[in-house]
Scaffold this active site. Structure first.
Site, short mmCIF file in Angstrom:
data_model
loop_
_atom_site.label_atom_id
_atom_site.label_comp_id
_atom_site.label_asym_id
_atom_site.label_seq_id
_atom_site.Cartn_x
_atom_site.Cartn_y
_atom_site.Cartn_z
N CYS A 87 0.82 -1.22 0.00
CA CYS A 87 0.00 0.00 0.00
C CYS A 87 0.85 1.26 0.00
O CYS A 87 0.33 2.37 -0.13
CB CYS A 87 -0.94 0.00 1.20
SG CYS A 87 -1.58 -1.62 1.56
N CYS A 210 -13.12 0.58 8.12
CA CYS A 210 -12.17 0.10 7.09
C CYS A 210 -12.20 0.99 5.86
O CYS A 210 -13.27 1.45 5.45
CB CYS A 210 -12.52 -1.31 6.66
SG CYS A 210 -12.70 -2.48 8.02
N SER A 211 -11.04 1.14 5.21
CA SER A 211 -11.01 1.82 3.91
C SER A 211 -11.60 0.87 2.87
O SER A 211 -11.58 -0.34 3.05
CB SER A 211 -9.58 2.22 3.56
OG SER A 211 -8.73 1.10 3.59
N ILE A 213 -12.42 -0.78 -1.12
CA ILE A 213 -11.72 -1.24 -2.33
C ILE A 213 -12.05 -0.23 -3.42
O ILE A 213 -13.21 0.12 -3.62
CB ILE A 213 -12.19 -2.66 -2.68
CG1 ILE A 213 -11.59 -3.63 -1.66
CG2 ILE A 213 -11.82 -3.04 -4.10
CD1 ILE A 213 -12.17 -5.02 -1.70
N LYS A 332 -9.84 6.21 4.11
CA LYS A 332 -11.14 5.78 4.60
C LYS A 332 -12.28 6.23 3.68
O LYS A 332 -13.17 5.44 3.37
CB LYS A 332 -11.34 6.35 6.02
CG LYS A 332 -12.72 6.16 6.59
CD LYS A 332 -13.00 4.69 6.87
CE LYS A 332 -14.47 4.38 6.91
NZ LYS A 332 -15.06 4.19 5.60
N HIS A 336 -9.12 4.08 -1.46
CA HIS A 336 -7.77 3.54 -1.30
C HIS A 336 -7.41 2.59 -2.43
O HIS A 336 -7.29 1.38 -2.24
CB HIS A 336 -7.68 2.84 0.08
CG HIS A 336 -6.31 2.33 0.43
ND1 HIS A 336 -5.14 2.87 -0.05
CD2 HIS A 336 -5.93 1.31 1.25
CE1 HIS A 336 -4.11 2.20 0.45
NE2 HIS A 336 -4.56 1.24 1.23
#
Lengths: 387, 150
Positions: A87, A210-211, A213, A332, A336
């Protein structure tokens, strides 16, 4: 070593971009950046592209040649290099581009980042992302990325009294910031109750911790500061660029509530920039999960260890607070697309320091910081920018 | 994900029997095995060490949403365990109807870790279970002190 500046930036809309491909997005962001810098293809000396896993996400490797080709540069035969640090691939591409210009080896260099993640199912995407952890000794036993950060969160809660509501405040703030950012994936305000009510992914982290997809690409153009004014009225100087590594597996770390790679990269970057953390006006930090933003603001020295949750709760890190964090919406809520994230952070900071961030502008921002993490902390990059 | 047999076969000693490394020069223990000691950065003084597998849960989570290979096992418990010889490992905690708690003492159990469809390889290896009440004792003088971490 020469001083290096950003002379042009571009970024696509982040989100589920089913209508476009990896190559479409990288050329879209590239054209924006090249037009912004008012350069032509002949001015470019080299390209670096951050990309984590096109091989898994779109079954395409050899991304260096691909982006040069679809940016219309194939007949110039430019050196084009893909770099990877999970990442943190985007941040790493930026650093490689900085080194190329600072060393005097190249003058005009493109730093790009791209990821196309929605061409596979979310289960396959999660498995591709899990490759950033230790496949043999973490993932093989069922570890997922949310689970690794959940275990950091559990220990942070136990040691420092951090609460899930404080983590949820990070998501609430970043969704609010994203509403002010036209390129963000989400334009929806959320509440702490929404985070609490969303399904649990890995206790204590819920879906809204969670970030997402995402698909997206971002590009910045670098030049030696001494000639930057020829291209651009407000070049943004890169006054610190540092990278550090740590154990691949979370369980081997010295301390499970500190990312030592962040601490070491930050220390080097602050020394290069000759500043202290309290001089930073605006920062983009790696909030792949809400707990990750709390860890980041502690490890970057913005607040004391253990105070990160309280900082989020008290609004210190919101627009209008003492230190606005993730004005883009962060990973977030801006989204991402892993390889693009590190370059998008530089894009956002450049807009802030130029005074072009619109409704999310931080007043009189002069010094900005970008913090990009690979995996659960095996790699960290810190860049410091100045107007 | 489909794996060819050698990738699993070559780590059988570690996955079945917790075989790791001891550096005689530093008196440090490593799991999984290493060819170079990260402390002295030398390989000459390394010997094989079979870990007891008993340890203490440092941190844990319950996973409700997993990757495709583990989706059918959800929810399941994952933890970082500090083995009594010192190194920390990631593993699943099973046979714990009352849930997993930090500081809980655990022992190794031999279990199926996963399989590749109906015809593929079945992976075996080590998971962890709570120490039975009558055997439960705190870390001995030879085992790692977790009080600083917890």
């Amino acid at each position: 070593m020469r001083s290096v500046s950003i002379i042009g930036v571009g970024c696509t809309k982040f989100g589920e971009r089913w209508d476009v491909s990896l190559r479409d997005m990288v050329s879209e962001a590239g054209v924006m950046a090249i037009e912004d810098a008012e350069i032509t293809g002949e001015d470019i000396d080299a390209l670096f592209v951050g990309n984590m896993s096109a091989g898994r996400f779109v079954e395409q490797e050899h991304i260096g040649a691909l982006i040069a080709d679809f940016a219309g540069l194939s007949r110039l035969h430019l050196p084009s290099t893909r770099v990877e640090a999970a990442c943190a691939s985007g941040g790493l591409a930026l650093r490689q581009a900085v080194l190329a210009v600072a060393s005097g080896y190249n003058d005009i260099v493109i730093a790009a980042g791209v990821e196309k993640m929605t061409d596979v199912s979310s289960g396959s995407a999660a498995d591709a992302l899990a490759a950033a952890a230790d496949r043999e000794w973490e993932c093989f036993f069922g570890a997922t990325f949310p689970a690794l950060y959940a275990m950091m969160a559990k220990l942070h809660m136990r040691r420092f009294g951090t609460t899930h509501d404080q983590m949820a405040e990070v998501a609430v703030k970043n969704h609010h910031h994203a509403c002010l950012n036209p390129i963000a994936q989400y334009h929806t305000e959320i509440t702490v109750e929404d985070v609490d009510r969303s399904p649990v992914v890995a206790d204590p982290l819920h879906v809204l911790d969670c970030s997402p997809i995402s698909d997206g690409a971002a590009v910045v153009v670098l030049a030696p500061t001494e000639i930057a004014k020829r291209f651009c009225d407000t070049p943004i100087r890169i006054v610190g660029s540092a990278q550090a590594s740590d154990t691949l597996a979370l369980h081997d770390r010295r301390d499970l509530t500190t990312l030592d790679a962040t601490v070491h990269a930050a220390r080097k970057a602050y020394a290069q920039a000759r500043i202290t953390p309290d001089q930073v006006d605006v920062a983009e930090v790696h909030d792949c999960f809400t707990i990750a933003e709390i860890l980041a603001i502690e490890d970057l020295g913005f607040v004391e260890k253990g105070e990160g949750g309280k900082a989020a709760e008290e609004g210190l890190t919101a627009l209008g607070g003492r230190l606005p964090i993730n004005t883009s919406g962060g990973l977030k809520a801006c989204g991402h697309p892993v390889g693009a994230t590190g370059i998008k952070q530089a894009y956002e900071i450049a807009l802030q320091l130029r005074g072009e961030a619109g409704r999310r502008q931080v007043e009189d921002a002069e010094i900005g910081l970008a913090h990009n993490v690979g995996g659960s902390g095996g790699t960290a990059l810190v860049h410091i920018f100045s107007r | 994900m489909t794996t060819h047999a050698p990738r699993f076969w070559r780590s059988i000693p570690q996955r079945y029997n917790l075989k790791g490394t001891h550096c005689k020069r530093c008196d440090e223990y490593y799991f999984p095995p290493r060819n170079l000691c990260p402390n002295c950065r030398r390989g000459a003084d390394l010997e094989e060490h079979t870990f007891k597998g008993t340890g203490t849960v440092i941190t844990c989570t319950t996973i409700y949403s997993a990757t495709e290979d583990f989706e059918r096992m959800t929810p399941y418990h994952l933890a970082i365990i500090q083995l009594d010889e010192g190194p920390k490992v990631t593993g699943q905690i099973v046979s714990c109807p009352d849930g997993v708690k930090m500081g809980m003492r655990v022992r190794p159990v031999f279990r199926i870790l996963g399989k590749e469809g109906e015809r593929g390889i079945i992976y075996y290896g080590t998971k962890f279970a709570p120490m039975p009440k009558d055997e439960e004792k705190g870390p001995t003088k030879d085992s790692a002190d977790c009080s600083g971490i917890l």
